[in-house]
Design an enzyme around this catalytic site. Structure first.
Site, PDB file in Angstrom:
ATOM      1  CG  ASP A 127     -34.932 -78.543 -28.112  1.00 34.69           C
ATOM      2  OD1 ASP A 127     -34.668 -79.172 -29.002  1.00 34.69           O
ATOM      3  OD2 ASP A 127     -36.112 -78.617 -28.228  1.00 34.69           O
ATOM      4  CB  THR A 166     -36.812 -76.143 -34.150  1.00 33.27           C
ATOM      5  OG1 THR A 166     -35.261 -76.983 -32.970  1.00 33.27           O
ATOM      6  CG2 THR A 166     -37.682 -77.243 -33.801  1.00 33.27           C
ATOM      7  CB  THR A 167     -31.580 -75.002 -34.450  1.00 37.72           C
ATOM      8  OG1 THR A 167     -32.093 -75.437 -33.089  1.00 37.72           O
ATOM      9  CG2 THR A 167     -30.928 -73.569 -34.477  1.00 37.72           C
ATOM     10  CG  ASP A 204     -34.558 -83.362 -30.036  1.00 42.74           C
ATOM     11  OD1 ASP A 204     -35.662 -83.215 -29.957  1.00 42.74           O
ATOM     12  OD2 ASP A 204     -33.280 -82.445 -30.016  1.00 42.74           O
TER      13      ASP A 204
HETATM   14  P1  ADP Z   1     -31.634 -78.944 -34.604  1.00 43.23           P
HETATM   15  O1  ADP Z   1     -32.299 -77.783 -33.784  1.00 43.23           O
HETATM   16  O2  ADP Z   1     -31.879 -78.261 -36.299  1.00 43.23           O
HETATM   17  O3  ADP Z   1     -31.683 -79.987 -34.761  1.00 43.23           O
HETATM   18  P2  ADP Z   1     -29.169 -78.973 -33.856  1.00 43.23           P
HETATM   19  O4  ADP Z   1     -28.084 -77.817 -32.938  1.00 43.23           O
HETATM   20  O5  ADP Z   1     -29.280 -80.923 -34.049  1.00 43.23           O
HETATM   21  O6  ADP Z   1     -29.859 -78.870 -34.477  1.00 43.23           O
HETATM   22  O7  ADP Z   1     -28.150 -79.721 -34.495  1.00 43.23           O
HETATM   23  C1  ADP Z   1     -28.095 -79.803 -36.238  1.00 43.23           C
HETATM   24  C2  ADP Z   1     -27.460 -80.151 -36.903  1.00 43.23           C
HETATM   25  O8  ADP Z   1     -25.734 -81.106 -35.959  1.00 43.23           O
HETATM   26  C3  ADP Z   1     -27.201 -80.548 -37.742  1.00 43.23           C
HETATM   27  O9  ADP Z   1     -26.835 -80.718 -38.977  1.00 43.23           O
HETATM   28  C4  ADP Z   1     -26.297 -82.395 -38.014  1.00 43.23           C
HETATM   29  O10 ADP Z   1     -25.633 -83.161 -38.933  1.00 43.23           O
HETATM   30  C5  ADP Z   1     -25.342 -81.372 -37.272  1.00 43.23           C
HETATM   31  N1  ADP Z   1     -24.634 -82.785 -36.134  1.00 43.23           N
HETATM   32  C6  ADP Z   1     -25.175 -83.504 -35.731  1.00 43.23           C
HETATM   33  N2  ADP Z   1     -23.710 -84.286 -34.823  1.00 43.23           N
HETATM   34  C7  ADP Z   1     -22.793 -84.175 -35.764  1.00 43.23           C
HETATM   35  C8  ADP Z   1     -21.262 -84.188 -35.477  1.00 43.23           C
HETATM   36  N3  ADP Z   1     -20.889 -85.269 -35.187  1.00 43.23           N
HETATM   37  N4  ADP Z   1     -20.487 -83.705 -36.175  1.00 43.23           N
HETATM   38  C9  ADP Z   1     -20.886 -82.968 -37.223  1.00 43.23           C
HETATM   39  N5  ADP Z   1     -21.970 -81.947 -37.533  1.00 43.23           N
HETATM   40  C10 ADP Z   1     -23.147 -82.277 -36.497  1.00 43.23           C
HETATM   41 MG    MG Z   2     -31.156 -81.766 -33.764  1.00 45.11          MG
END
Ligand code: ADP
Ligand code: MG
Length: 540
Positions: free
Chosen positions: A69, A102-103, A398
């Site tokens: 996270d 957040t990322t 989240d």
């Molecule tokens: P954040 O802190 O930004 O929410 P995450 O590690 O949760 O970071 O990653 C979010 C990103 O991962 C988003 O761009 C989302 O669209 C992408 N994402 C989530 N699930 C999938 C998936 N199954 N395949 C590809 N991308 C995905």
């Molecule tokens: Mg996320």
């Protein structure tokens, strides 16, 4: 030595800043700040997306957190550099405003600065870059609205997928479906609608952590789980149709009377004093039973003697309940929180279908279930170990945040880099309508969006250039094409259920733009030295 800031005509140095002040200005200041901000983005970059890696954080006491996270990582790192702190603030705002993304926000900010720096190197003035960035952000936000889809409470499948997307790549992924269903059920239970406007009071959703069961042993309680034991061993452990009293004053004798001093000179007086205490507690207990109350939640302490009387009267009572739980209980059962024992009576009583004790993992809990207005719910998150439960807890937060954001704004977009690729394309098209140097800035802004699909691919061990080329080509006709992180090919993100609330993206774009713009405009960093030690007179 004091900082010499100017030299007067007579060659006398003029000192305008105190001793110990450090100053960097011009390109150096910009370069340092941007570098610091980029380092922050670089740190969380590898955690983005479903194939993102985790970080293990160890605090000064040796406590370990394993997480993916963004905001948790940055908070735990206790970053000190002033510019880097500004980027951390982006993550923090994203967390409070949306609860997810957040990322993404931090990486986007880092990329806007990287691309902005390239323009600075080409001798483009920061003001021009700033103007271009602002125009580009506006264009991006407008396009985002266009490619988004309305989602309402009726679209259960989509909501479950949004919750699932939020949890992808976290420790919770294995039981994503169960958890997604729980999250949507919880939201559906607490949602409030006023004149067509939806409000999700997320504070009505309590997430309680407990180890000792697999993640998919997590469950939703329509009511409130209190991590408490009965105040007395012989109290009933299960009540049907409970009448509930919420007290935020203690059931102890010492608190009930004015702060008086009692001087006892005779053992008889002692007895009389005890009798008085006893009488008082008996009176309160009979007041409680007369009002038909069978369950008492007390925010303060309950005297053992009081607990004994309550137990004898068949009342279940718990002491030292958290304030937030008292508020939830009040909401769910309709009970008024009472601070004066005089007010105990039928008017203030709340109701629940059942109150009973249950052993969950290693703790005993009191569950207040089937409440009159189950406007407060508890999600019991389970997991094998403490670290797993913590990570499931974060994933659940989240998911709840994403559902709230979706329903309150009523729109969602395709994830997996689809929405960013669409925005890159739209902003590039917009750039081509502009002239001069601003065009370069808008172009740089558009290119910055590529960092999301590129990083998703990189983190999955794919070739980022191949993936990005294919993605950009596909977006000529399909704005839902995203990265398939398993195969390295493309997929239709919407149809595959990789869906996110529009607010993650709008908030990330706004915050990243703001911090990038702010940082590009800084050309002077003046850091004062150590503050004078306490007690020491300040020198001037
Ligand atoms: P954040 O802190 O930004 O929410 P995450 O590690 O949760 O970071 O990653 C979010 C990103 O991962 C988003 O761009 C989302 O669209 C992408 N994402 C989530 N699930 C999938 C998936 N199954 N395949 C590809 N991308 C995905
Ligand atoms: Mg996320």
């Amino acid at each position: 030595m004091a900082l010499v800031c100017a030299t007067a005509m007579n060659n006398q140095p003029i000192v305008i800043l105190p001793d110990g002040t450090q100053r960097t200005s011009g390109r150096n200041a910009q370069r340092n700040n941007i570098l610091a901000a980029k380092l922050v983005a670089e740190t969380v970059r590898t955690t983005l997306g479903p194939k993102g890696m985790d970080k293990m954080l160890v605090d000064s006491l040796g406590n370990v957190t394993v997480t993916n996270d963004g905001v948790t990582i940055l908070e735990e790192m206790h970053i000190e550099h002033p510019a880097a702190k500004m980027v951390v603030a982006v993550a923090r705002t994203q967390e409070t405003e949306v609860g997810d993304g957040t990322t993404t926000a931090v990486i986007l900010a880092g990329e806007l600065l990287t691309n902005g720096e390239k323009l600075l190197d080409q001798k483009i003035h920061p003001t021009v870059i700033v103007r271009g960035y602002r125009l580009a952000a506006q264009a991006a936000l407008a396009h985002l609205e266009k490619i988004s889809t309305p989602v309402s409470l009726k679209d259960r499948k989509i909501l479950e997928r949004i919750a699932g997307t939020a949890m992808t790549g976290k420790g919770a992924e294995a039981a994503k479906e169960t958890l997604a269903t729980l999250a949507v059920d919880a939201i559906a239970a607490v949602v409030e609608q006023h004149e067509g406007k939806i409000n999700i009071p997320t504070h009505s959703i309590k997430i309680e952590k407990s180890t000792g069961a697999p993640i998919d042993g997590s469950e939703l309680v329509l009511g409130i789980a209190l991590d408490k034991e009965p105040a007395h061993a012989s109290m009933p452990r299960s009540l049907q149709k409970a009448n509930i009293l919420l007290l935020d004053t203690s059931l102890e004798v010492k608190d009930m009377q004015a702060d008086a001093k009692v001087q006892i000179t005779d053992p008889k007086q002692m007895q009389a004093f005890f009798d008085m205490e006893e009488q008082f507690l008996r009176k309160v207990t009979s007041q409680i039973t007369a009002a038909g109350i069978t369950f008492v939640a007390c925010q303060k302490g309950i005297d053992d003697l009081a607990a004994y009387y309550l137990a004898k009267a068949g009342v279940l009572a718990v002491r030292r309940v958290k304030k937030s739980d008292m508020e939830r209980l009040s909401k769910a059962t309709g009970a008024t929180i009472v601070s004066d024992l005089q007010d105990i009576g039928a008017r203030v009583v709340g109701h629940a279908g059942a109150v009973h004790e249950r052993v969950v993992g290693e703790n005993t809990m009191i569950l207040v279930e089937a409440c009159t207005n189950a406007k407060a719910v508890t999600i019991l998150v389970r997991g094998g170990t403490e670290h797993v439960v913590e990570e499931v807890y974060r994933a659940m937060t989240d998911a709840i945040g994403d559902l709230k954001a979706t329903l309150e704004s009523g729109r969602a977009v395709a994830g997996a880099g689809a929405c960013e690729a669409a925005l890159a394309r739209a902003v590039r098209t917009y750039a081509s309508t502009l002239g001069g140097r601003e065009r370069l800035a808008v172009q740089a802004f558009a290119d910055s969006f590529d960092v999301i699909p590129r990083t998703l691919a990189e983190n999955a061990g794919l070739d980022p250039i191949d993936v990005l080329t294919e993605l950009t080509a596909a977006h000529q006709k399909d704005h839902t094409a995203g990265v398939n992180v398993d195969t390295g090919k493309l997929l239709n993100a919407w149809e595959q259920g990789i869906i996110e609330p529009i607010k993650i993206k709008t908030q990330a774009i706004q915050a990243a733009t703001e911090v990038a713009v702010m940082m590009l405009r800084i050309d002077d960093v003046i850091a004062s030295g150590e503050p004078p030690a306490r007690g020491e007179p300040e020198t001037d």
